[in-house]
Design a protein around this motif. Structure first.
Motif, PDB file in Angstrom:
ATOM      1  N   PRO A   1       0.823  -1.300   0.027  1.00  0.00           N
ATOM      2  CA  PRO A   1       0.129  -0.176  -0.192  1.00  0.00           C
ATOM      3  C   PRO A   1       0.828   1.151  -0.125  1.00  0.00           C
ATOM      4  O   PRO A   1       2.060   1.177   0.327  1.00  0.00           O
ATOM      5  N   ASP A   2       0.185   2.444  -0.346  1.00  0.00           N
ATOM      6  CA  ASP A   2       1.055   3.728  -0.195  1.00  0.00           C
ATOM      7  C   ASP A   2       1.047   3.994   1.326  1.00  0.00           C
ATOM      8  O   ASP A   2       0.411   3.642   2.236  1.00  0.00           O
ATOM      9  N   PRO A   3       2.224   4.737   1.626  1.00  0.00           N
ATOM     10  CA  PRO A   3       2.647   5.141   2.929  1.00  0.00           C
ATOM     11  C   PRO A   3       1.673   6.221   3.641  1.00  0.00           C
ATOM     12  O   PRO A   3       1.005   6.876   2.762  1.00  0.00           O
ATOM     13  N   VAL A   4       1.213   6.220   4.708  1.00  0.00           N
ATOM     14  CA  VAL A   4       0.401   6.972   5.394  1.00  0.00           C
ATOM     15  C   VAL A   4       1.018   8.388   5.391  1.00  0.00           C
ATOM     16  O   VAL A   4       0.354   9.322   5.093  1.00  0.00           O
ATOM     17  N   GLU A   5       2.238   8.426   5.644  1.00  0.00           N
ATOM     18  CA  GLU A   5       3.213   9.611   5.427  1.00  0.00           C
ATOM     19  C   GLU A   5       4.488   9.423   5.217  1.00  0.00           C
ATOM     20  O   GLU A   5       4.999   8.149   5.363  1.00  0.00           O
ATOM     21  N   TYR A   6       5.212  10.368   4.988  1.00  0.00           N
ATOM     22  CA  TYR A   6       6.795  10.231   4.424  1.00  0.00           C
ATOM     23  C   TYR A   6       7.634  11.508   4.980  1.00  0.00           C
ATOM     24  O   TYR A   6       6.933  12.618   4.947  1.00  0.00           O
ATOM     25  N   ARG A   7       8.829  11.230   5.042  1.00  0.00           N
ATOM     26  CA  ARG A   7       9.559  12.263   5.257  1.00  0.00           C
ATOM     27  C   ARG A   7      11.004  12.078   4.422  1.00  0.00           C
ATOM     28  O   ARG A   7      11.500  10.946   4.330  1.00  0.00           O
ATOM     29  N   VAL A   8      11.382  13.320   3.806  1.00  0.00           N
ATOM     30  CA  VAL A   8      12.647  13.098   2.895  1.00  0.00           C
ATOM     31  C   VAL A   8      13.507  14.155   3.268  1.00  0.00           C
ATOM     32  O   VAL A   8      13.192  15.277   3.632  1.00  0.00           O
ATOM     33  N   THR A   9      14.733  13.609   3.219  1.00  0.00           N
ATOM     34  CA  THR A   9      15.962  14.618   3.793  1.00  0.00           C
ATOM     35  C   THR A   9      16.526  14.935   2.475  1.00  0.00           C
ATOM     36  O   THR A   9      16.500  14.581   1.381  1.00  0.00           O
ATOM     37  N   ARG A  10      17.215  16.204   2.780  1.00  0.00           N
ATOM     38  CA  ARG A  10      18.020  16.779   1.382  1.00  0.00           C
ATOM     39  C   ARG A  10      19.236  17.536   2.183  1.00  0.00           C
ATOM     40  O   ARG A  10      19.448  18.693   2.003  1.00  0.00           O
ATOM     41  N   TRP A  11      20.445  16.622   2.479  1.00  0.00           N
ATOM     42  CA  TRP A  11      21.338  17.195   3.362  1.00  0.00           C
ATOM     43  C   TRP A  11      22.308  17.746   2.322  1.00  0.00           C
ATOM     44  O   TRP A  11      23.171  18.559   2.785  1.00  0.00           O
ATOM     45  N   GLY A  12      22.454  17.366   0.983  1.00  0.00           N
ATOM     46  CA  GLY A  12      23.284  17.976   0.150  1.00  0.00           C
ATOM     47  C   GLY A  12      23.089  19.373  -0.227  1.00  0.00           C
ATOM     48  O   GLY A  12      23.944  20.151  -0.561  1.00  0.00           O
ATOM     49  N   THR A  13      21.652  19.785  -0.273  1.00  0.00           N
ATOM     50  CA  THR A  13      21.483  21.006  -0.696  1.00  0.00           C
ATOM     51  C   THR A  13      21.093  22.032   0.535  1.00  0.00           C
ATOM     52  O   THR A  13      20.837  23.036   0.370  1.00  0.00           O
ATOM     53  N   ASP A  14      20.659  21.384   1.673  1.00  0.00           N
ATOM     54  CA  ASP A  14      20.534  21.930   2.820  1.00  0.00           C
ATOM     55  C   ASP A  14      21.708  22.974   2.962  1.00  0.00           C
ATOM     56  O   ASP A  14      22.759  22.588   3.280  1.00  0.00           O
ATOM     57  N   PRO A  15      21.218  24.348   3.194  1.00  0.00           N
ATOM     58  CA  PRO A  15      22.458  25.134   3.174  1.00  0.00           C
ATOM     59  C   PRO A  15      23.185  25.100   4.678  1.00  0.00           C
ATOM     60  O   PRO A  15      24.316  25.706   4.724  1.00  0.00           O
ATOM     61  N   ASN A  16      22.656  24.682   5.442  1.00  0.00           N
ATOM     62  CA  ASN A  16      23.250  24.456   7.120  1.00  0.00           C
ATOM     63  C   ASN A  16      24.242  23.025   6.888  1.00  0.00           C
ATOM     64  O   ASN A  16      25.017  23.275   7.930  1.00  0.00           O
ATOM     65  N   THR A  17      24.298  22.299   5.571  1.00  0.00           N
ATOM     66  CA  THR A  17      25.046  21.186   5.984  1.00  0.00           C
ATOM     67  C   THR A  17      25.914  21.172   4.516  1.00  0.00           C
ATOM     68  O   THR A  17      27.188  20.828   4.644  1.00  0.00           O
ATOM     69  N   LEU A  18      25.228  20.886   3.405  1.00  0.00           N
ATOM     70  CA  LEU A  18      25.945  20.931   2.037  1.00  0.00           C
ATOM     71  C   LEU A  18      26.689  19.720   1.858  1.00  0.00           C
ATOM     72  O   LEU A  18      27.692  19.720   1.516  1.00  0.00           O
ATOM     73  N   GLY A  19      25.963  18.729   2.300  1.00  0.00           N
ATOM     74  CA  GLY A  19      26.739  17.460   2.249  1.00  0.00           C
ATOM     75  C   GLY A  19      26.316  16.667   3.702  1.00  0.00           C
ATOM     76  O   GLY A  19      25.734  17.155   4.503  1.00  0.00           O
ATOM     77  N   CYS A  20      27.235  15.481   3.908  1.00  0.00           N
ATOM     78  CA  CYS A  20      26.942  14.406   5.167  1.00  0.00           C
ATOM     79  C   CYS A  20      28.207  14.587   5.803  1.00  0.00           C
ATOM     80  O   CYS A  20      28.296  15.201   7.067  1.00  0.00           O
ATOM     81  N   TYR A  21      29.201  13.816   5.384  1.00  0.00           N
ATOM     82  CA  TYR A  21      30.319  13.752   6.094  1.00  0.00           C
ATOM     83  C   TYR A  21      31.682  13.507   5.123  1.00  0.00           C
ATOM     84  O   TYR A  21      31.326  13.418   3.886  1.00  0.00           O
ATOM     85  N   ALA A  22      32.768  13.692   5.563  1.00  0.00           N
ATOM     86  CA  ALA A  22      34.050  13.795   4.567  1.00  0.00           C
ATOM     87  C   ALA A  22      34.420  12.396   4.203  1.00  0.00           C
ATOM     88  O   ALA A  22      34.005  11.229   4.812  1.00  0.00           O
ATOM     89  N   TYR A  23      34.916  12.507   2.961  1.00  0.00           N
ATOM     90  CA  TYR A  23      35.495  11.099   2.383  1.00  0.00           C
ATOM     91  C   TYR A  23      36.793  11.339   2.046  1.00  0.00           C
ATOM     92  O   TYR A  23      37.455  12.489   1.661  1.00  0.00           O
ATOM     93  N   ASP A  24      37.619  10.286   1.714  1.00  0.00           N
ATOM     94  CA  ASP A  24      39.077  10.403   1.309  1.00  0.00           C
ATOM     95  C   ASP A  24      38.939  10.407  -0.232  1.00  0.00           C
ATOM     96  O   ASP A  24      38.793   9.422  -0.880  1.00  0.00           O
ATOM     97  N   VAL A  25      39.508  11.652  -0.544  1.00  0.00           N
ATOM     98  CA  VAL A  25      39.667  12.006  -2.084  1.00  0.00           C
ATOM     99  C   VAL A  25      40.596  11.263  -2.817  1.00  0.00           C
ATOM    100  O   VAL A  25      41.636  10.866  -2.017  1.00  0.00           O
TER     101      VAL A  25
END
Length: 499
Positions: free
Chosen positions: A387-411
């Motif tokens: 069935p379809d969900p009753v409700e949902y929540r979606v994160t946008r950590w990459g475009t959130d101006p307070n984060t602009l990403g999640c955590y560091a990685y080794d380039v």
């Protein structure tokens, strides 16, 4: 209206009191902490308990940073960090978790550097909804383990760095017996997908030289059943935290730091600790005056920042099997899927879809509704009658101006001293955040330790420059031994479950 004038003795006493208070304020060192994620809260907590005057400036309307426990489903759902990586008393967060009586649901019994789950409680499906046998999944898993072992030889043979994906390709060229065909190839892509989720970046961007160099605490990985918010609130207790204060400029002199927020409000202190996400620093959203030296600016510029998003789905009732996670295999890692089953761990009819790397960024280009629909298409391939969900929540950590990403990685090919430079102070400006903790990068306890270390470095710096006098130094102490927030008694064991 008549004004009563107090007796002269009262005036004299009041003047003396004001003078004493003024002298105490001069003796009390002041620090501004920028960011109220767990790293900033740890730094502020450390300094407050050591009798510093501390102000925390936070751009959001809430504390916690990328730790965000959502209660809109009627149960705690962590939309950011959700695991304790290292379920053991040696974890620096264990004393707080013990004291609060929080429960951990262990999803891994080892010190894996790749996965937060064992293959003990799962269901894996193909794109036609057919369940894949546990034996086949285990066999491909053993092949993937061998492939990764062979990449170590390639690393040893080459002086220059390369991506993990390139190394895997070279291994398969050398060892065609490790190649997988048909459904086995799709299962292999699912393992690579899970590896990418660990680093929050695609495998063609993961450094072969560095990917397995993290130090893992013992005890495996555990979900925070009540969410991380109780830990955040405990650390924030009695701190002077100013929400909706987005810092735009940090100016430093030899003995003061001036911090400006949107709207023009200015705060001045002896030092500042910056714990905003690396993505915010990379975007130059905070102006520094004078400019940061080149060695620091290049460290910020060169570091990589991964992205992982969650789509939480609440249903009226459970229609999926009683396993910890559900997965769907596909021909590429990006097309594979992974759902965390919170009903298994916490008793709520909630599934959380995890998307990392390019997929996470692509989803941020869609509306919340379109994202949820896309995830449901994948779920309905596994369960056609879902069935379809009753409700949902979606994160946008990459475009959130307070984060602009999640955590560091080794380039790939990054300088070996990059993280050391990232964590180095610049005069009376200090840096925290998960990225500067080399040993435990990308983890909540790593961010916590980075904040603690930044606070101690700041404290030493101010002592050495005589900001406080000798008699005042004797009553300034550091965590964890002095804090009533951290109960280090081992008599309260960690509460661990696994259904």
């Amino acid at each position: 209206m008549e004004t009563k004038v107090p007796p002269s003795d009262d005036l004299h006493d009041g003047a003396i009191t004001s003078l004493i208070q003024g002298q105490n304020n001069l003796l009390q060192p002041s620090v501004i902490v920028i960011g109220s994620g767990i790293s900033g809260l740890a730094a502020a907590r450390n300094l407050l308990d050591a009798s510093f005057k501390v102000t925390v400036l936070e751009s959001r309307d809430r504390i916690g940073g990328r730790i965000h426990t959502d209660y809109s489903f009627g149960c705690p759902v962590d939309l950011g960090a959700s695991w304790l990586h290292g379920v053991c008393n040696e974890n620096p967060l264990a004393p707080i978790i013990r004291r609060l009586g929080l429960t951990l649901y262990r999803t891994s019994g080892d010190d894996s550097v790749l996965y937060d789950h064992d293959l003990e409680s799962y269901a894996l499906y193909d794109t036609h909804g057919q369940k894949i046998s546990a034996q086949l999944v285990a066999e491909v898993g053993e092949s993937f383990k061998r492939i990764l072992e062979e990449t170590e030889k390639i690393r040893d043979e080459n002086t220059s760095d390369m991506s993990v994906r390139q190394a895997i390709s070279m291994v398969l060229d050398r060892h065609p017996e490790l190649r997988q065909e048909g459904i086995r190839h799709e299962v292999l892509q699912w393992y690579i997908c899970r590896m990418e989720a660990w680093f929050a970046i695609d495998s063609d961007l993961i450094s072969l030289r560095c990917w397995d160099q993290d130090e893992c605490l013992s005890g495996g990985h555990g979900l925070m059943v009540q969410g991380y918010e109780p830990v955040i609130k405990t650390l924030a207790n009695n701190l002077d935290i100013r929400l909706n204060h987005r810092v735009t400029k940090v100016s430093r002199t030899s003995n003061k730091v001036t911090v400006t927020v949107e709207g023009g409000t200015v705060s001045v202190a002896d030092a500042a600790i910056i714990t905003v996400p690396v993505g915010v620093l990379k975007a130059n959203l905070i102006e520094f005056e004078p400019e940061l030296p080149q060695w620091k600016a290049s460290a910020i510029s060169d570091i990589g920042v991964g992205c992982e998003n969650k789509i939480a789905l609440r249903f009226d009732a459970v229609f999926w099997p009683n396993v910890e996670f559900l997965g769907m295999v596909a021909s590429t890692p990006k097309a594979c899927g992974y759902f965390l089953n919170l009903n298994k761990a916490m008793g709520h009819p909630v599934l959380v879809y995890m998307a990392a790397g390019t997929l996470a960024k692509d989803l941020e280009m869609l509306s919340d509704e379109s994202t949820a629909n896309l995830v449901m298409l994948q779920l309905k391939k596994m369960f056609p009658n879902a069935p379809d969900p009753v409700e949902y929540r979606v994160t946008r950590w990459g475009t959130d101006p307070n984060t602009l990403g999640c955590y560091a990685y080794d380039v790939v090919g990054m300088p070996e001293d990059l993280y050391e430079r990232l964590g180095e102070p610049v005069g009376n400006i200090f840096f925290g955040g998960e990225a500067v903790n080399i040993a435990h990068q990308g983890s909540v306890h790593g961010a916590f330790l980075a904040g603690m270390e930044a606070a101690k470095s700041c404290e030493r710096y101010l002592f050495e420059r005589g900001v406080v006098d000798t008699c005042e130094k004797h009553r300034l102490v550091s965590l964890p031994t002095s804090s009533n927030i951290l109960d280090t008694s081992p008599s309260f064991p960690l509460q661990i479950s696994r259904m």
